[in-house]
Design an enzyme around this catalytic site. Sequence first.
Site, PDB file in Angstrom:
ATOM      1  N   ARG A  71       0.829  -1.210   0.000  1.00  0.00           N
ATOM      2  CA  ARG A  71       0.000   0.000   0.000  1.00  0.00           C
ATOM      3  C   ARG A  71       0.868   1.266   0.000  1.00  0.00           C
ATOM      4  NH1 ARG A  71      -2.978   3.015   4.264  1.00  0.00           N
ATOM      5  NH2 ARG A  71      -4.943   3.773   3.386  1.00  0.00           N
ATOM      6  N   HIS A  80       0.516   4.512  -2.573  1.00  0.00           N
ATOM      7  CA  HIS A  80       0.278   5.863  -2.082  1.00  0.00           C
ATOM      8  C   HIS A  80       1.453   6.789  -2.378  1.00  0.00           C
ATOM      9  CE1 HIS A  80      -3.323   5.199   0.807  1.00  0.00           C
ATOM     10  NE2 HIS A  80      -3.386   4.381  -0.238  1.00  0.00           N
ATOM     11  N   ASN A 109      -3.678   8.651   4.435  1.00  0.00           N
ATOM     12  CA  ASN A 109      -2.545   8.058   5.160  1.00  0.00           C
ATOM     13  C   ASN A 109      -2.639   8.151   6.676  1.00  0.00           C
ATOM     14  OD1 ASN A 109      -1.257   7.408   2.727  1.00  0.00           O
ATOM     15  ND2 ASN A 109      -0.282   9.426   2.605  1.00  0.00           N
ATOM     16  N   HIS A 120      -6.072  -5.869  -2.862  1.00  0.00           N
ATOM     17  CA  HIS A 120      -6.929  -6.016  -1.684  1.00  0.00           C
ATOM     18  C   HIS A 120      -7.205  -7.478  -1.342  1.00  0.00           C
ATOM     19  CE1 HIS A 120      -8.693  -1.662  -1.806  1.00  0.00           C
ATOM     20  NE2 HIS A 120      -7.410  -1.701  -1.508  1.00  0.00           N
TER      21      HIS A 120
END
Length: 336
Positions: A71, A75, A103, A202
């Site tokens: 992740r 990001h 975040n 996911h």
Amino acid sequence: MAVSIKCFFMAITLLAFAPLSLCHKGYGGGGGDSLYPQYYEKSCPRALEIVRFEVAKAVAKEARMAASLLRLAFHDCFVQGCDASILLDSGNGITSEKNSNPNRKSARGFNVIDDIKAALEKECPHTVSCADIMQLAARDSTHLSGGPFWEVPLGRKDSRSASLSGSNNNIPAPNNTFQTILTKFKRQGLDLVDLVALSGSHTIGNSRCTSFRQRLYNQSGNSKPDSTLDQYYAAQLRNRCPRSGGDQNLFFLDFVSPTKFDNSYFKLLLANKGLLNSDQVLTTKSEASLQLVKAYAENNELFLQHFASSMIKMANISPLTGSKGEIRKNCRKINS
């Protein structure tokens, strides 16, 4: 429609068997500079081995860390490109991206990146960038969880800036509409196949109650739950995600095989058991997206192939190369 869907499947099938060697020398950096897997072959021969060892140690200690490191890479790349800007703490003119809505209280794994950087600085000082560490850690986290392996194009430099506004605006949110999510991907040069394939990350990891609560109680502002969510599943979720409180309670994004990187996430979407709104819209708001979900649910190898290809593509979003950027000594702050 039947003809277009047939052509669509022919296209994604061809993509599945395309080689993952897009990262050969000459791929990427622009301006005469390139990203390529052998970048550290002479300057730090054990770099990749060290990264993998540290990632394996962290994941063995906490299986959830694999998803957290993956992740972090997403990001990072969606804000200013893959430049490790997400790692910077506030100070010296920097406003950290760690405080952005996507975040804050959820981005994690910074300590693992610190450990990798420390090990690399000991082995070959001021050589391996934090930006490259993040992409290698994402690859190794995926592979250690049972996912695909791919060669990571290397040679990025680290940014000297961060963008709080970019983090707030560019990273897809759990409650975004399908079109908004697709638009955010297209801004990064990514397409629908990339969106659906990368959403497959996911298949591992967790999400907080606060990220999907509206689906359980007030999806459209009418005090009713999301009609596209399996109601038995919704009832189970309400047990630990009440109307108020419990914001940080964690739930598996893929409750069938939460630590295994596979296609069960897509099977859950077809059963209307996607946890986040941004998951379920892949089956309810776009016929082309739905067909991809079905294809991945039926063919795990196809999913893994597409995921690896899309990760290589994402890793090439606006890299800093050559004289641009720097190689930070400490991933949390720019060099003084």
